[in-house]
Design a protein around this motif. Structure first.
Motif, PDB file in Angstrom:
ATOM      1  N   PRO A  68      65.638 -40.949  54.116  1.00  0.00           N
ATOM      2  CA  PRO A  68      66.175 -39.966  55.068  1.00  0.00           C
ATOM      3  C   PRO A  68      66.504 -38.625  54.428  1.00  0.00           C
ATOM      4  N   VAL A  69      66.967 -38.650  53.171  1.00  0.00           N
ATOM      5  CA  VAL A  69      67.258 -37.393  52.481  1.00  0.00           C
ATOM      6  C   VAL A  69      65.969 -36.625  52.237  1.00  0.00           C
ATOM      7  N   TRP A  70      64.903 -37.343  51.823  1.00  0.00           N
ATOM      8  CA  TRP A  70      63.628 -36.655  51.635  1.00  0.00           C
ATOM      9  C   TRP A  70      63.148 -36.024  52.934  1.00  0.00           C
ATOM     10  N   ASN A  71      63.308 -36.731  54.032  1.00  0.00           N
ATOM     11  CA  ASN A  71      62.865 -36.177  55.309  1.00  0.00           C
ATOM     12  C   ASN A  71      63.591 -34.873  55.625  1.00  0.00           C
ATOM     13  N   TYR A  72      64.889 -34.804  55.287  1.00  0.00           N
ATOM     14  CA  TYR A  72      65.631 -33.554  55.504  1.00  0.00           C
ATOM     15  C   TYR A  72      65.195 -32.499  54.485  1.00  0.00           C
ATOM     16  N   LEU A  73      65.066 -32.927  53.229  1.00  0.00           N
ATOM     17  CA  LEU A  73      64.660 -31.998  52.168  1.00  0.00           C
ATOM     18  C   LEU A  73      63.288 -31.400  52.467  1.00  0.00           C
ATOM     19  N   ASP A  74      62.420 -32.213  53.031  1.00  0.00           N
ATOM     20  CA  ASP A  74      61.072 -31.748  53.354  1.00  0.00           C
ATOM     21  C   ASP A  74      61.100 -30.558  54.307  1.00  0.00           C
ATOM     22  N   GLY A  75      62.121 -30.512  55.159  1.00  0.00           N
ATOM     23  CA  GLY A  75      62.222 -29.416  56.119  1.00  0.00           C
ATOM     24  C   GLY A  75      62.779 -28.131  55.543  1.00  0.00           C
ATOM     25  N   ILE A  76      63.427 -28.203  54.371  1.00  0.00           N
ATOM     26  CA  ILE A  76      64.036 -26.987  53.800  1.00  0.00           C
ATOM     27  C   ILE A  76      63.426 -26.589  52.459  1.00  0.00           C
ATOM     28  N   ARG A  77      62.514 -27.420  51.931  1.00  0.00           N
ATOM     29  CA  ARG A  77      62.008 -27.137  50.581  1.00  0.00           C
ATOM     30  C   ARG A  77      61.205 -25.842  50.503  1.00  0.00           C
ATOM     31  N   LYS A  78      60.692 -25.357  51.631  1.00  0.00           N
ATOM     32  CA  LYS A  78      59.937 -24.104  51.619  1.00  0.00           C
ATOM     33  C   LYS A  78      60.777 -22.940  51.109  1.00  0.00           C
ATOM     34  N   TYR A  79      62.097 -23.039  51.294  1.00  0.00           N
ATOM     35  CA  TYR A  79      62.971 -21.931  50.911  1.00  0.00           C
ATOM     36  C   TYR A  79      63.148 -21.801  49.396  1.00  0.00           C
ATOM     37  N   VAL A  80      62.921 -22.885  48.644  1.00  0.00           N
ATOM     38  CA  VAL A  80      63.218 -22.803  47.213  1.00  0.00           C
ATOM     39  C   VAL A  80      62.267 -21.843  46.499  1.00  0.00           C
ATOM     40  N   LYS A  81      61.109 -21.579  47.080  1.00  0.00           N
ATOM     41  CA  LYS A  81      60.173 -20.648  46.449  1.00  0.00           C
ATOM     42  C   LYS A  81      60.698 -19.218  46.458  1.00  0.00           C
ATOM     43  N   LEU A  82      61.771 -18.982  47.194  1.00  0.00           N
ATOM     44  CA  LEU A  82      62.378 -17.652  47.212  1.00  0.00           C
ATOM     45  C   LEU A  82      63.165 -17.366  45.947  1.00  0.00           C
ATOM     46  N   PHE A  83      63.431 -18.410  45.135  1.00  0.00           N
ATOM     47  CA  PHE A  83      64.407 -18.262  44.055  1.00  0.00           C
ATOM     48  C   PHE A  83      63.793 -18.425  42.682  1.00  0.00           C
ATOM     49  N   ASP A  84      64.340 -17.648  41.757  1.00  0.00           N
ATOM     50  CA  ASP A  84      64.126 -17.895  40.339  1.00  0.00           C
ATOM     51  C   ASP A  84      64.876 -19.179  39.995  1.00  0.00           C
ATOM     52  N   VAL A  85      64.371 -19.950  39.048  1.00  0.00           N
ATOM     53  CA  VAL A  85      64.988 -21.234  38.715  1.00  0.00           C
ATOM     54  C   VAL A  85      66.417 -21.068  38.190  1.00  0.00           C
ATOM     55  N   SER A  86      66.745 -19.855  37.716  1.00  0.00           N
ATOM     56  CA  SER A  86      68.098 -19.613  37.210  1.00  0.00           C
ATOM     57  C   SER A  86      69.090 -19.247  38.309  1.00  0.00           C
ATOM     58  N   GLU A  87      68.596 -18.974  39.512  1.00  0.00           N
ATOM     59  CA  GLU A  87      69.480 -18.503  40.592  1.00  0.00           C
ATOM     60  C   GLU A  87      70.099 -19.682  41.349  1.00  0.00           C
TER      61      GLU A  87
END
Length: 371
Positions: A68-87
Protein backbone atom coordinates in the motif's frame (compact mmCIF):
# COMPACT_ATOMS: atom_id res chain seq x y z
CA UNK A 1 28.16 19.55 -7.09
CA UNK A 2 25.37 17.15 -6.14
CA UNK A 3 23.20 15.54 -8.79
CA UNK A 4 19.49 15.54 -9.46
CA UNK A 5 17.38 12.53 -8.58
CA UNK A 6 16.88 10.63 -11.84
CA UNK A 7 14.33 8.01 -10.85
CA UNK A 8 12.53 6.00 -8.21
CA UNK A 9 11.47 2.57 -9.46
CA UNK A 10 10.00 -0.67 -8.16
CA UNK A 11 12.50 -3.54 -8.32
CA UNK A 12 10.50 -6.53 -7.10
CA UNK A 13 7.73 -7.58 -4.73
CA UNK A 14 7.55 -10.42 -2.21
CA UNK A 15 5.08 -11.89 0.27
CA UNK A 16 5.71 -11.51 4.02
CA UNK A 17 5.57 -14.59 6.19
CA UNK A 18 5.79 -14.19 9.95
CA UNK A 19 5.21 -16.52 12.89
CA UNK A 20 2.08 -16.01 14.98
CA UNK A 21 2.75 -14.82 18.53
CA UNK A 22 -0.07 -14.15 21.01
CA UNK A 23 -0.34 -10.59 22.33
CA UNK A 24 -2.91 -7.86 22.86
CA UNK A 25 -4.19 -5.97 19.80
CA UNK A 26 -6.88 -3.34 19.19
CA UNK A 27 -8.84 -6.00 17.29
CA UNK A 28 -9.15 -8.29 20.34
CA UNK A 29 -12.87 -7.52 20.43
CA UNK A 30 -13.14 -9.39 17.12
CA UNK A 31 -11.06 -12.50 17.79
CA UNK A 32 -14.10 -14.63 17.01
CA UNK A 33 -13.86 -13.26 13.46
CA UNK A 34 -10.11 -13.26 12.76
CA UNK A 35 -8.52 -15.39 15.48
CA UNK A 36 -4.88 -14.86 16.51
CA UNK A 37 -2.76 -13.25 13.81
CA UNK A 38 0.94 -12.50 13.38
CA UNK A 39 2.39 -9.02 14.02
CA UNK A 40 2.71 -8.55 10.25
CA UNK A 41 -0.92 -9.48 9.65
CA UNK A 42 -2.06 -7.29 12.53
CA UNK A 43 -0.32 -4.36 10.83
CA UNK A 44 -1.85 -5.39 7.47
CA UNK A 45 1.60 -6.12 6.04
CA UNK A 46 1.20 -8.90 3.48
CA UNK A 47 3.47 -7.87 0.60
CA UNK A 48 6.62 -5.78 0.51
CA UNK A 49 8.03 -3.88 -2.44
CA UNK A 50 11.72 -3.14 -2.97
CA UNK A 51 12.27 0.36 -4.31
CA UNK A 52 15.41 1.84 -5.89
CA UNK A 53 16.36 5.51 -6.20
CA UNK A 54 19.02 6.50 -8.74
CA UNK A 55 20.70 9.88 -9.09
CA UNK A 56 22.08 11.43 -12.28
CA UNK A 57 25.56 10.59 -10.97
CA UNK A 58 24.60 6.91 -10.90
CA UNK A 59 24.35 6.62 -7.12
CA UNK A 60 21.77 4.05 -6.07
CA UNK A 61 19.82 3.48 -2.87
CA UNK A 62 17.31 0.73 -2.02
CA UNK A 63 14.54 0.51 0.57
CA UNK A 64 11.57 -1.79 1.14
CA UNK A 65 8.02 -0.65 1.80
CA UNK A 66 4.61 -2.30 2.08
CA UNK A 67 2.53 -2.72 -1.05
CA UNK A 68 0.00 0.00 0.00
CA UNK A 69 2.86 2.41 0.68
CA UNK A 70 4.32 1.72 -2.76
CA UNK A 71 0.95 2.40 -4.33
CA UNK A 72 0.89 5.82 -2.64
CA UNK A 73 4.57 6.47 -3.39
CA UNK A 74 3.95 5.62 -7.03
CA UNK A 75 1.56 8.55 -7.24
CA UNK A 76 4.04 11.12 -5.88
CA UNK A 77 7.41 9.84 -7.09
CA UNK A 78 7.27 12.07 -10.18
CA UNK A 79 7.97 15.05 -7.93
CA UNK A 80 11.36 13.82 -6.70
CA UNK A 81 12.94 14.66 -10.07
CA UNK A 82 12.47 18.31 -9.13
CA UNK A 83 15.15 18.02 -6.44
CA UNK A 84 18.87 17.75 -6.10
CA UNK A 85 19.68 14.74 -3.92
CA UNK A 86 21.03 17.12 -1.26
CA UNK A 87 17.77 19.09 -0.98
CA UNK A 88 16.36 16.77 1.65
CA UNK A 89 14.51 19.27 3.85
CA UNK A 90 13.13 21.11 0.83
CA UNK A 91 11.83 17.87 -0.71
CA UNK A 92 10.30 16.77 2.62
CA UNK A 93 8.45 20.05 3.10
CA UNK A 94 7.17 20.07 -0.49
CA UNK A 95 5.95 16.48 -0.31
CA UNK A 96 4.25 17.05 3.04
CA UNK A 97 2.46 20.13 1.73
CA UNK A 98 1.38 18.64 -1.59
CA UNK A 99 -0.08 15.55 0.12
CA UNK A 100 -1.99 17.51 2.79
CA UNK A 101 -5.45 16.98 1.25
CA UNK A 102 -5.15 13.20 1.64
CA UNK A 103 -2.10 12.87 3.85
CA UNK A 104 -0.77 14.18 7.19
CA UNK A 105 -0.39 10.61 8.53
CA UNK A 106 -0.60 6.95 7.54
CA UNK A 107 0.38 5.90 4.03
CA UNK A 108 1.35 9.42 2.96
CA UNK A 109 3.92 9.79 5.73
CA UNK A 110 5.16 6.24 5.18
CA UNK A 111 5.76 7.11 1.53
CA UNK A 112 7.49 10.38 2.43
CA UNK A 113 9.60 8.42 4.93
CA UNK A 114 10.84 6.15 2.16
CA UNK A 115 11.80 9.07 -0.09
CA UNK A 116 13.48 10.89 2.80
CA UNK A 117 15.55 7.85 3.77
CA UNK A 118 16.51 7.13 0.16
CA UNK A 119 17.69 10.73 -0.23
CA UNK A 120 19.73 10.62 2.98
CA UNK A 121 21.36 7.37 1.90
CA UNK A 122 22.14 8.57 -1.64
CA UNK A 123 23.42 11.99 -0.51
CA UNK A 124 25.66 10.45 2.15
CA UNK A 125 27.04 8.02 -0.45
CA UNK A 126 27.79 10.86 -2.87
CA UNK A 127 29.84 12.74 -0.27
CA UNK A 128 31.31 9.54 1.19
CA UNK A 129 30.12 9.62 4.82
CA UNK A 130 27.81 7.57 7.04
CA UNK A 131 24.36 9.11 7.51
CA UNK A 132 25.00 9.58 11.23
CA UNK A 133 27.85 11.93 10.32
CA UNK A 134 25.54 13.84 7.99
CA UNK A 135 23.00 14.45 10.77
CA UNK A 136 25.27 15.43 13.64
CA UNK A 137 28.02 12.88 14.04
CA UNK A 138 28.20 9.85 16.29
CA UNK A 139 27.78 10.53 20.02
CA UNK A 140 29.01 7.10 21.18
CA UNK A 141 30.86 3.95 20.13
CA UNK A 142 28.02 1.60 21.07
CA UNK A 143 24.24 1.79 21.43
CA UNK A 144 22.60 -0.09 24.28
CA UNK A 145 20.00 -2.59 23.05
CA UNK A 146 16.94 -3.87 24.82
CA UNK A 147 15.59 -7.35 24.15
CA UNK A 148 12.09 -7.02 22.75
CA UNK A 149 9.81 -10.04 22.57
CA UNK A 150 8.57 -12.04 25.59
CA UNK A 151 5.26 -12.70 23.88
CA UNK A 152 2.76 -14.48 26.16
CA UNK A 153 3.29 -18.22 25.97
CA UNK A 154 3.66 -21.10 28.36
CA UNK A 155 5.17 -19.89 31.62
CA UNK A 156 8.18 -22.17 31.25
CA UNK A 157 8.90 -20.68 27.81
CA UNK A 158 8.74 -17.14 29.18
CA UNK A 159 11.08 -18.10 32.00
CA UNK A 160 13.58 -19.68 29.61
CA UNK A 161 13.45 -16.72 27.23
CA UNK A 162 14.01 -14.16 29.99
CA UNK A 163 16.85 -16.22 31.44
CA UNK A 164 18.43 -16.40 28.00
CA UNK A 165 18.44 -12.62 27.69
CA UNK A 166 20.19 -12.33 31.04
CA UNK A 167 22.87 -14.71 29.81
CA UNK A 168 23.29 -12.61 26.66
CA UNK A 169 23.99 -9.51 28.76
CA UNK A 170 20.69 -7.65 28.45
CA UNK A 171 19.77 -5.33 31.30
CA UNK A 172 16.66 -4.04 29.51
CA UNK A 173 13.74 -6.10 28.19
CA UNK A 174 10.20 -5.62 26.90
CA UNK A 175 7.28 -8.03 27.19
CA UNK A 176 3.83 -8.24 25.60
CA UNK A 177 0.57 -8.89 27.41
CA UNK A 178 -2.02 -11.59 26.76
CA UNK A 179 -5.35 -10.02 27.71
CA UNK A 180 -7.23 -6.77 27.05
CA UNK A 181 -10.65 -5.38 28.11
CA UNK A 182 -12.65 -7.97 26.17
CA UNK A 183 -11.39 -10.62 28.63
CA UNK A 184 -13.05 -10.41 32.09
CA UNK A 185 -9.97 -12.02 33.68
CA UNK A 186 -7.46 -9.80 31.89
CA UNK A 187 -5.93 -8.11 34.93
CA UNK A 188 -5.09 -11.37 36.68
CA UNK A 189 -3.72 -12.97 33.50
CA UNK A 190 -1.43 -10.04 32.75
CA UNK A 191 -0.19 -9.75 36.34
CA UNK A 192 0.76 -13.42 36.34
CA UNK A 193 2.91 -12.95 33.22
CA UNK A 194 4.83 -10.08 34.79
CA UNK A 195 5.36 -12.06 37.99
CA UNK A 196 6.80 -14.98 36.03
CA UNK A 197 9.35 -12.72 34.33
CA UNK A 198 10.21 -10.70 37.43
CA UNK A 199 10.84 -13.91 39.37
CA UNK A 200 13.52 -14.75 36.78
CA UNK A 201 15.16 -11.38 36.11
CA UNK A 202 14.66 -9.66 39.46
CA UNK A 203 14.33 -5.90 39.83
CA UNK A 204 17.75 -4.78 38.61
CA UNK A 205 16.58 -5.39 35.03
CA UNK A 206 14.51 -2.67 33.37
CA UNK A 207 11.34 -4.44 32.24
CA UNK A 208 8.80 -2.66 30.01
CA UNK A 209 5.43 -3.87 28.76
CA UNK A 210 3.59 -3.25 25.48
CA UNK A 211 -0.22 -3.19 25.12
CA UNK A 212 -0.14 -2.16 21.41
CA UNK A 213 -3.11 0.23 21.39
CA UNK A 214 -5.48 -2.38 22.87
CA UNK A 215 -6.89 -0.70 26.01
CA UNK A 216 -9.44 1.95 26.91
CA UNK A 217 -8.87 4.55 29.62
CA UNK A 218 -10.86 2.82 32.40
CA UNK A 219 -9.19 -0.55 31.92
CA UNK A 220 -5.76 1.01 31.41
CA UNK A 221 -6.00 2.90 34.71
CA UNK A 222 -7.00 -0.24 36.62
CA UNK A 223 -4.40 -2.40 34.87
CA UNK A 224 -1.46 -0.03 35.25
CA UNK A 225 -2.20 0.68 38.92
CA UNK A 226 -2.16 -3.08 39.52
CA UNK A 227 1.18 -3.35 37.70
CA UNK A 228 2.91 -0.64 39.73
CA UNK A 229 4.21 -3.08 42.35
CA UNK A 230 6.33 -4.69 39.61
CA UNK A 231 8.19 -1.39 38.90
CA UNK A 232 7.97 -1.50 35.11
CA UNK A 233 10.24 0.80 33.11
CA UNK A 234 7.32 1.94 30.96
CA UNK A 235 3.92 0.91 29.63
CA UNK A 236 3.79 1.21 25.85
CA UNK A 237 0.83 2.34 23.75
CA UNK A 238 -1.95 1.53 26.22
CA UNK A 239 -4.56 3.61 24.33
CA UNK A 240 -5.67 4.29 20.79
CA UNK A 241 -3.26 6.73 19.09
CA UNK A 242 -5.82 9.54 18.75
CA UNK A 243 -6.89 9.43 22.40
CA UNK A 244 -4.66 12.30 23.53
CA UNK A 245 -7.10 13.26 26.27
CA UNK A 246 -7.01 9.71 27.61
CA UNK A 247 -3.22 9.84 27.67
CA UNK A 248 -3.33 13.14 29.55
CA UNK A 249 -5.66 11.74 32.23
CA UNK A 250 -3.70 8.49 32.49
CA UNK A 251 -0.24 10.01 32.91
CA UNK A 252 -1.53 12.17 35.77
CA UNK A 253 -2.86 9.18 37.71
CA UNK A 254 -0.31 6.36 37.37
CA UNK A 255 3.26 5.92 38.59
CA UNK A 256 4.71 3.94 35.67
CA UNK A 257 5.99 6.10 32.77
CA UNK A 258 3.84 5.97 29.65
CA UNK A 259 5.36 5.65 26.16
CA UNK A 260 3.80 6.14 22.73
CA UNK A 261 4.60 7.30 19.22
CA UNK A 262 5.00 4.19 17.08
CA UNK A 263 1.73 5.11 15.35
CA UNK A 264 2.07 8.90 15.47
CA UNK A 265 3.31 11.28 12.78
CA UNK A 266 5.46 14.36 12.19
CA UNK A 267 6.12 16.84 15.02
CA UNK A 268 2.52 17.80 15.72
CA UNK A 269 1.42 14.44 17.14
CA UNK A 270 4.53 14.32 19.31
CA UNK A 271 3.90 17.78 20.70
CA UNK A 272 0.43 16.56 21.71
CA UNK A 273 1.89 13.44 23.33
CA UNK A 274 4.39 15.51 25.31
CA UNK A 275 1.65 17.92 26.40
CA UNK A 276 -0.34 14.86 27.52
CA UNK A 277 2.50 13.82 29.85
CA UNK A 278 4.04 11.04 27.75
CA UNK A 279 7.74 10.95 28.68
CA UNK A 280 9.07 8.31 26.26
CA UNK A 281 8.51 8.94 22.56
CA UNK A 282 8.78 6.03 20.11
CA UNK A 283 8.73 7.26 16.50
CA UNK A 284 10.01 5.06 13.69
CA UNK A 285 12.00 6.71 10.89
CA UNK A 286 10.32 4.42 8.35
CA UNK A 287 6.83 5.64 9.31
CA UNK A 288 7.01 9.07 10.94
CA UNK A 289 8.31 10.85 7.84
CA UNK A 290 11.97 9.84 7.85
CA UNK A 291 15.06 11.24 9.56
CA UNK A 292 13.96 14.84 9.02
CA UNK A 293 11.10 14.78 11.56
CA UNK A 294 13.03 12.39 13.85
CA UNK A 295 15.60 15.13 14.49
CA UNK A 296 12.84 17.65 15.24
CA UNK A 297 11.14 15.21 17.61
CA UNK A 298 14.41 14.78 19.51
CA UNK A 299 14.59 18.55 20.04
CA UNK A 300 10.99 18.61 21.24
CA UNK A 301 11.64 15.75 23.66
CA UNK A 302 14.69 17.46 25.12
CA UNK A 303 12.73 20.65 25.75
CA UNK A 304 10.19 18.61 27.79
CA UNK A 305 12.78 16.55 29.66
CA UNK A 306 11.57 13.45 27.79
CA UNK A 307 13.44 10.74 25.87
CA UNK A 308 13.18 9.18 22.42
CA UNK A 309 13.45 5.39 22.20
CA UNK A 310 12.45 4.58 18.62
CA UNK A 311 10.21 1.72 17.58
CA UNK A 312 12.34 -1.12 16.14
CA UNK A 313 16.10 -1.24 15.81
CA UNK A 314 16.23 -0.85 12.04
CA UNK A 315 19.30 0.72 10.49
CA UNK A 316 17.59 4.09 10.00
CA UNK A 317 16.65 4.39 13.66
CA UNK A 318 20.14 3.30 14.70
CA UNK A 319 21.78 6.12 12.73
CA UNK A 320 19.34 8.59 14.28
CA UNK A 321 20.00 7.29 17.81
CA UNK A 322 23.77 7.49 17.28
CA UNK A 323 23.50 11.13 16.19
CA UNK A 324 21.76 12.30 19.39
CA UNK A 325 23.10 12.52 22.96
CA UNK A 326 22.62 9.34 24.96
CA UNK A 327 20.59 11.31 27.49
CA UNK A 328 17.96 11.87 24.78
CA UNK A 329 18.20 8.56 22.87
CA UNK A 330 19.44 6.07 25.49
CA UNK A 331 18.83 2.74 23.71
CA UNK A 332 17.54 0.84 20.70
CA UNK A 333 14.93 -1.88 20.42
CA UNK A 334 16.08 -5.31 19.23
CA UNK A 335 13.29 -7.60 18.06
CA UNK A 336 14.84 -10.91 19.04
CA UNK A 337 12.40 -13.53 17.74
CA UNK A 338 10.98 -11.86 14.66
CA UNK A 339 12.92 -9.40 12.60
CA UNK A 340 11.63 -6.24 11.04
CA UNK A 341 10.14 -7.02 7.61
CA UNK A 342 12.25 -4.18 6.24
CA UNK A 343 15.40 -6.26 6.78
CA UNK A 344 14.62 -8.93 4.22
CA UNK A 345 17.43 -9.26 1.65
CA UNK A 346 19.82 -7.06 3.69
CA UNK A 347 23.04 -9.08 3.93
CA UNK A 348 24.67 -7.12 6.76
CA UNK A 349 21.86 -6.39 9.23
CA UNK A 350 23.34 -4.91 12.43
CA UNK A 351 22.79 -7.19 15.41
CA UNK A 352 23.75 -6.49 19.01
CA UNK A 353 26.71 -8.24 20.61
CA UNK A 354 26.64 -8.32 24.40
CA UNK A 355 23.46 -6.22 24.16
CA UNK A 356 25.23 -3.45 22.25
CA UNK A 357 24.83 -2.27 18.65
CA UNK A 358 27.80 -0.85 16.76
CA UNK A 359 27.68 1.00 13.45
CA UNK A 360 30.36 0.89 10.78
CA UNK A 361 31.87 3.72 8.76
CA UNK A 362 30.51 2.81 5.33
CA UNK A 363 28.90 5.63 3.38
CA UNK A 364 25.15 6.04 3.56
CA UNK A 365 23.26 3.77 5.93
CA UNK A 366 25.92 1.13 5.26
CA UNK A 367 23.57 -1.69 4.27
CA UNK A 368 23.79 -3.99 1.25
CA UNK A 369 21.05 -5.97 -0.47
CA UNK A 370 21.33 -9.30 -2.27
CA UNK A 371 18.76 -8.29 -4.88
Amino acid sequence: MMSKIASIEKITEEKVSQQVFPYTKPTDYYKDMIGEVSPAEAAMITNIVFVKMRTENGTESIISVTEPVWNYLDGIRKYVKLFDVSEISKAWDFLYRITLPNGRSGLALHAISAINLLMYDAYAKEIGVPVYNLIGGSTRHEIRAYASHLHPDKEENLEAEARGYLEEGYTDMKMRFIASPSDPYAVEKNLQLVKVIRDVVGYSVNLAGDFWMSLNYNFAYKMIRALEKYELAWIEEPLLPDDFEGYARLTRKVEIPISAGEHHYHVFDFKRLLDAGVTILQPDATWVGGITPMKKIAGLAESYGAQVIPHAGNIYNLHFIASEPEAITPMAEYLTRYRDWMEQHIVNVPKPVNARFTLGKDAGFGIRYDL
